[in-house]
Design an enzyme around this catalytic site. Structure first.
Site, short mmCIF file in Angstrom:
data_model
loop_
_atom_site.label_atom_id
_atom_site.label_comp_id
_atom_site.label_asym_id
_atom_site.label_seq_id
_atom_site.Cartn_x
_atom_site.Cartn_y
_atom_site.Cartn_z
N ALA A 178 -9.10 28.15 -16.78
CA ALA A 178 -9.66 27.92 -15.52
C ALA A 178 -8.56 28.68 -14.51
CB ALA A 178 -9.89 26.63 -14.94
N CYS A 204 -13.97 19.57 -19.11
CA CYS A 204 -14.79 18.55 -18.72
C CYS A 204 -15.99 18.06 -19.46
CB CYS A 204 -14.83 18.46 -17.48
SG CYS A 204 -13.30 18.69 -16.23
#
Length: 466
Positions: A20, A54
């Site tokens: 990310a 996640c």
């Protein structure tokens, strides 16, 4: 073969880590500067880039059917945008004086130095693996990357037994316990804390405990794992504490994560109390003009306590990357800090928190009042109205909001965002009582649960005044 700085006429940005923060930084820098102005080289030691860590528990549990649904952008897509992305390549050394990094191809073993003008460190975090006997046995899994998730699924597919032990009951542990229940495993969670979810106060964690047991999960609290027992084949067979053994065909580590900063530490870069890199507001590593860091490998400012914290969340990592990319590309951006907002679930139970817990407030030297209320997610007469519990902390005398925890059914979790905005704005609980929140019976009672808690907190603050 090394890449010489002398022969280059344009700047080179080197990014260490392809998830990310790293790839957000690379992509933002590329939007601001074209290939003729800025060369971008990124190294990723895994098989995947720009993915949602996640989402791994929901992939393991079957809610997400395909691993590729978790991937936001593939290596090929990054390369099409002018980023020289090198997969399965691990950076093993940072030479800050020489302005270069040493990288090793994990397939061939070949090593080379790559020089940089600007460096981004986005090495993420790694699952905590305590030095216990048997911790590295086959069948014991940490879950942090897509490679980790795939390895766990492979183990589940080839292991005939249906007994799982999860060590730890934080976000990862709770979510993985649910995932394994969804796969019809017999699940035991061994937790060293008084209650699950140490990010909550114990009285709120108790609500999570009760919900987990209601799902058929065996909760073992106040228990310290002493070793992982293995069978004759070397595979895990049980998890042992001082008092008992819990049979296991698979073990998942849900103890939490630590910043992956061994490279940075070896290079002498500044680290905080939790082992994360320390940066300024522009995400530049303190004391180093041309080095930036972001994502799970950094510590950031807690806007409520004024202290540095390590919080491993994709939301922060993407923001860090955007800030870094803007600054590397010649613009200007800052990341002011966080208030510690997080939300999760155990099946139908939603769990949310923001700001400080009681022990956080005490550690910061704050005096405070706490209130807890029960309310419903909708008007009580409207179908589907479910109970939720809201706990609120407010600073004594000033009434400044310090933290909120919420546990409840549908409609509970995202209410924490109201409190997150109030914390960011440094609002008092009295100011919160006047918030103009949306109301209709399908969505809220006339007094939203957050406002009910704020009203009660105002009363507590006034009662504590000298």
């Amino acid at each position: 073969m090394s890449m010489s700085r002398v022969s280059r006429t344009k700047e080179r940005l080197v990014v260490v880590g392809g998830d990310a923060a790293g790839m957000s930084a690379a992509s933002q820098a590329r939007r601001m500067k074209g290939p003729d102005e800025l060369e971008i080289v990124a190294f990723e030691r895994g098989h995947f880039t720009s993915y949602s860590a996640c989402g791994i528990p929901y992939w393991v549990g079957g809610d997400v059917s395909d691993r590729d649904q978790l991937i936001a952008r593939t290596p090929e897509e990054h390369r099409e945008r002018g980023i020289d992305l090198r997969m399965r390549t691990e950076v093993t050394e940072l030479d800050l004086d020489g302005g270069r990094v040493r990288a090793r191809d994990l397939e061939s073993g070949a090593e080379a130095w790559a020089s940089y003008d600007k460096l981004v460190i986005a090495t993420g975090a790694h699952p905590v693996r305590p030095p216990l006997p048997g911790i590295d046995a086959p069948g014991v899994h940490g879950v942090q990357t897509l490679d980790d998730g795939q390895a766990l699924l492979d183990t589940l597919a080839r292991t005939p037994g249906r007994r799982a032990v999860v060590i730890g009951a934080g976000y990862i542990g709770v979510e993985m316990a649910e995932a394994l229940i969804n796969r019809e495993y017999e699940v035991t969670v061994v937790n060293r804390g008084r209650e699950p979810m140490s990010t909550l106060d114990p009285d709120m964690g108790r609500l999570v405990h009760e919900a987990m047991e209601g799902l058929g999960i065996t909760m073992v609290n106040d228990a310290e794992v002493t070793k992982i027992l293995t069978g004759e084949d070397g595979r895990v067979r049980a998890v042992a504490t001082e008092d008992a053994e819990y049979p296991a065909d698979v073990v998942v580590l849900g103890i939490g994560v630590r910043p992956e900063t061994a490279l940075a530490e070896a290079a002498g870069l500044p680290l905080g109390e939790r082992g994360g890199l320390l940066t300024d507001l522009a995400m530049r590593v303190r004391g180093h003009e041309n080095i930036w860091a972001g994502g799970d490998c950094v510590e950031v400012l807690d806007l409520v306590s004024g202290r540095e914290r390590h919080i491993a969340l994709g939301t922060h990592a993407n923001k860090h990357g955007q800030v870094i990319g803007a600054n590397v590309g010649g613009g200007y951006a800052t990341f002011p800090g966080v208030v510690g907002t997080a939300v999760s679930k155990v099946c139908e139970l939603e769990i949310a928190r923001t700001g400080l817990r009681e022990k956080d407030a005490r550690r910061a030297g704050l005096q405070f009042e706490t209130v807890t209320i029960e309310s419903t997610s909708r008007a009580g007469y409207y179908p589907g109205a479910d109970l939720m519990t809201v706990k609120m902390l407010a600073e004594r005398r000033t009434g400044r909001l310090l933290g909120v925890q919420i546990v409840g059914r549908e409609g509970a979790g995202k209410r924490v965002d109201i409190a997150a905005v109030a914390l960011t704005a440094c609002m008092t609980v009295e100011q919160m009582t006047a918030l103009d929140l949306g109301y209709a019976p399908p969505f809220s009672p006339v007094w939203d649960p957050i406002l009910v808690a704020a009203r009660k907190a105002v009363t507590a603050v006034r009662a504590s005044a000298p």
